[in-house]
Design an enzyme around this catalytic site. Structure first.
Site, PDB file in Angstrom:
ATOM      1  N   HIS A 188       0.979   3.655   5.681  1.00  0.00           N
ATOM      2  CA  HIS A 188       0.136   2.698   4.970  1.00  0.00           C
ATOM      3  C   HIS A 188      -1.021   3.461   4.341  1.00  0.00           C
ATOM      4  O   HIS A 188      -1.531   4.432   4.905  1.00  0.00           O
ATOM      5  CB  HIS A 188      -0.408   1.654   5.956  1.00  0.00           C
ATOM      6  CG  HIS A 188      -1.632   0.945   5.462  1.00  0.00           C
ATOM      7  ND1 HIS A 188      -2.914   1.294   5.873  1.00  0.00           N
ATOM      8  CD2 HIS A 188      -1.786  -0.086   4.590  1.00  0.00           C
ATOM      9  CE1 HIS A 188      -3.793   0.499   5.273  1.00  0.00           C
ATOM     10  NE2 HIS A 188      -3.143  -0.338   4.490  1.00  0.00           N
TER      11      HIS A 188
ATOM     12  N   HIS B 139      -4.257  -7.416  21.866  1.00  0.00           N
ATOM     13  CA  HIS B 139      -3.409  -8.199  22.774  1.00  0.00           C
ATOM     14  C   HIS B 139      -2.288  -7.356  23.386  1.00  0.00           C
ATOM     15  O   HIS B 139      -1.682  -7.766  24.369  1.00  0.00           O
ATOM     16  CB  HIS B 139      -2.825  -9.422  22.056  1.00  0.00           C
ATOM     17  CG  HIS B 139      -1.891  -9.095  20.937  1.00  0.00           C
ATOM     18  ND1 HIS B 139      -2.322  -8.650  19.719  1.00  0.00           N
ATOM     19  CD2 HIS B 139      -0.526  -9.146  20.859  1.00  0.00           C
ATOM     20  CE1 HIS B 139      -1.277  -8.466  18.924  1.00  0.00           C
ATOM     21  NE2 HIS B 139      -0.179  -8.741  19.588  1.00  0.00           N
TER      22      HIS B 139
ATOM     23  N   SER C 238      -2.913  -0.861  -2.577  1.00  0.00           N
ATOM     24  CA  SER C 238      -2.555  -0.964  -1.166  1.00  0.00           C
ATOM     25  C   SER C 238      -1.050  -0.809  -1.045  1.00  0.00           C
ATOM     26  O   SER C 238      -0.295  -1.366  -1.859  1.00  0.00           O
ATOM     27  CB  SER C 238      -2.995  -2.316  -0.592  1.00  0.00           C
ATOM     28  OG  SER C 238      -2.676  -2.399   0.776  1.00  0.00           O
TER      29      SER C 238
ATOM     30  N   ARG D  90      -2.089 -14.105  -4.229  1.00  0.00           N
ATOM     31  CA  ARG D  90      -0.654 -14.206  -4.523  1.00  0.00           C
ATOM     32  C   ARG D  90       0.126 -13.868  -3.254  1.00  0.00           C
ATOM     33  O   ARG D  90       0.134 -12.735  -2.791  1.00  0.00           O
ATOM     34  CB  ARG D  90      -0.308 -13.241  -5.655  1.00  0.00           C
ATOM     35  CG  ARG D  90       1.121 -13.305  -6.150  1.00  0.00           C
ATOM     36  CD  ARG D  90       1.243 -12.399  -7.373  1.00  0.00           C
ATOM     37  NE  ARG D  90       2.559 -12.477  -7.985  1.00  0.00           N
ATOM     38  CZ  ARG D  90       3.520 -11.573  -7.802  1.00  0.00           C
ATOM     39  NH1 ARG D  90       3.304 -10.530  -7.008  1.00  0.00           N
ATOM     40  NH2 ARG D  90       4.678 -11.701  -8.410  1.00  0.00           N
TER      41      ARG D  90
ATOM     42  N   HIS E  59       8.231   1.197   4.454  1.00  0.00           N
ATOM     43  CA  HIS E  59       9.088   1.082   5.637  1.00  0.00           C
ATOM     44  C   HIS E  59      10.381   1.866   5.394  1.00  0.00           C
ATOM     45  O   HIS E  59      11.291   1.393   4.704  1.00  0.00           O
ATOM     46  CB  HIS E  59       9.437  -0.388   5.908  1.00  0.00           C
ATOM     47  CG  HIS E  59       8.276  -1.233   6.303  1.00  0.00           C
ATOM     48  ND1 HIS E  59       7.671  -1.135   7.538  1.00  0.00           N
ATOM     49  CD2 HIS E  59       7.606  -2.203   5.625  1.00  0.00           C
ATOM     50  CE1 HIS E  59       6.676  -2.012   7.614  1.00  0.00           C
ATOM     51  NE2 HIS E  59       6.615  -2.662   6.470  1.00  0.00           N
TER      52      HIS E  59
ATOM     53  N   HIS F  50      -3.081  14.884  10.225  1.00  0.00           N
ATOM     54  CA  HIS F  50      -4.510  14.910  10.532  1.00  0.00           C
ATOM     55  C   HIS F  50      -5.203  16.127   9.932  1.00  0.00           C
ATOM     56  O   HIS F  50      -6.394  16.047   9.590  1.00  0.00           O
ATOM     57  CB  HIS F  50      -4.719  14.820  12.049  1.00  0.00           C
ATOM     58  CG  HIS F  50      -4.612  13.420  12.560  1.00  0.00           C
ATOM     59  ND1 HIS F  50      -5.672  12.543  12.569  1.00  0.00           N
ATOM     60  CD2 HIS F  50      -3.546  12.726  13.033  1.00  0.00           C
ATOM     61  CE1 HIS F  50      -5.282  11.381  13.044  1.00  0.00           C
ATOM     62  NE2 HIS F  50      -3.993  11.466  13.335  1.00  0.00           N
TER      63      HIS F  50
ATOM     64  N   GLY G 245      -6.932 -17.427  -1.699  1.00  0.00           N
ATOM     65  CA  GLY G 245      -5.854 -18.033  -2.462  1.00  0.00           C
ATOM     66  C   GLY G 245      -5.063 -17.014  -3.243  1.00  0.00           C
ATOM     67  O   GLY G 245      -4.626 -17.277  -4.366  1.00  0.00           O
TER      68      GLY G 245
END
Length: 315
Positions: free
Chosen positions: A115, A184, A101, A269, A105, A154, A267
């Protein structure tokens, strides 16, 4: 549909580690050719519950302000809610999860944030055959979009999907639009790309071929954009706008991103989970942009689901 004996976890792991190395090498080259000296630092880590990973992070470059390209392969003793909401049949099961992953930036506001993610998940519910699926995709979040870049992004996504079915690009492009949406704010995170999860509709080998195409496709799509814009001049006002828009990236990752929630609930890292955060971001109260400004056009036009191939090819 699934053949549990065909799951070749080791081969997927080897591809992911190689992909991570190639992506870092390609991005480092852009940094070094611009006169920078920053490189991806390697940080290998282990997880008490089992497994571990290799984090590669570049910070304070002249082209890349912060970039994280993360590999992990972890064992999970009991699956959390974020993984079983859509799969109640594997609630509480043991599992393995592995993937690469990344979030990059750039410093220059003319270079989009990008990403990508490719991953394999294998659950082992007690008394049942293993259940596996792949997931992943890539998406682009520009601040000052370039139509040629959006079209090329694309087009590459479309072309890599075509061997797997004429409908795959359309389906996974829409899935990306739906997933990377800030409810939102009522806006997309960027101009989209591909996103898919729960991929096991083909046999293991074909599914694996698809995630290889997606992982390699990200690198092929992003490097020309860096090369085109990384040395382009920009103003303080453009930099300020970039930091303001980065705030939306933070909001999305902390409120909606399933990968972030999965990491927190298992949990994971914390340094690896939150490496996607930009080094700097800003929030302003009700900022206003001139009606015909590129800043206004970003939200009014680009941050909407669109058929980019159709619209931009006909302009």
């Amino acid at each position: 549909m699934q053949n549990p004996t065909s799951v070749d976890i080791q081969r997927v792991r080897e591809f992911l580690l190689d992909l991570q190395a190639r992506i870092c090498a390609g991005l480092e080259k852009r940094e070094l050719e611009s006169g920078g000296t920053a490189t991806f630092e390697i940080d290998d880590w282990t997880r008490p519950e089992g497994g571990g990973g290799r984090s590669r992070v570049l910070q304070n470059g002249i082209v890349i302000e912060k970039g994280g390209v993360m590999f992990s392969h972890i064992n999970i003793s009991k699956l959390p809610a974020s993984a079983t909401e859509r799969h109640p049949n594997i609630a509480g099961a043991k599992a393995q999860a592995m993937g690469v992953s990344l979030v990059i930036h750039p410093k220059n506001p003319n270079v989009p944030t990008s990403h990508a993610n490719v991953r394999l998940f294998v659950a082992e519910p007690e008394g049942q055959d293993p259940v596996w699926w792949f997931g992943g995709g890539f998406d682009l979040t520009p601040f000052y979009p370039d139509d040629a870049d959006v079209l090329a992004w694309h087009q590459k996504a479309h072309d890599l999907c075509t061997p797997f079915g004429e409908q795959i690009y359309t389906e996974h492009k829409k899935w990306c639009d739906d997933y990377f949406y800030l409810k939102h704010r009522d806006e997309q995170r960027g101009v989209g790309g591909l996103f898919f999860d729960d991929l096991n509709q083909w046999d293991f080998e074909k599914c694996f071929e698809y995630i290889q195409a997606v992982g390699n496709g990200y690198l092929n799509a992003i490097l020309p954009i860096f090369q085109k814009h990384q040395n382009q001049p920009y103003t303080k006002a453009q930099r300020d706008f970039q930091l303001y828009r980065r705030g939306r990236y933070v909001e999305y990752n902390l409120v909606y991103d399933r990968g972030t929630l999965f990491g927190l609930q298992t949990g994971g890292r914390i340094e690896s989970i939150l490496v996607s955060m930009p080094p700097l971001a800003a929030w302003s109260y009700r900022p206003e942009w001139d009606e015909n400004s590129p800043e206004k056009r970003l939200t009014e036009y680009y941050l909407k689901p669109r058929d980019w191939l159709k619209e931009l090819k006909t302009q």
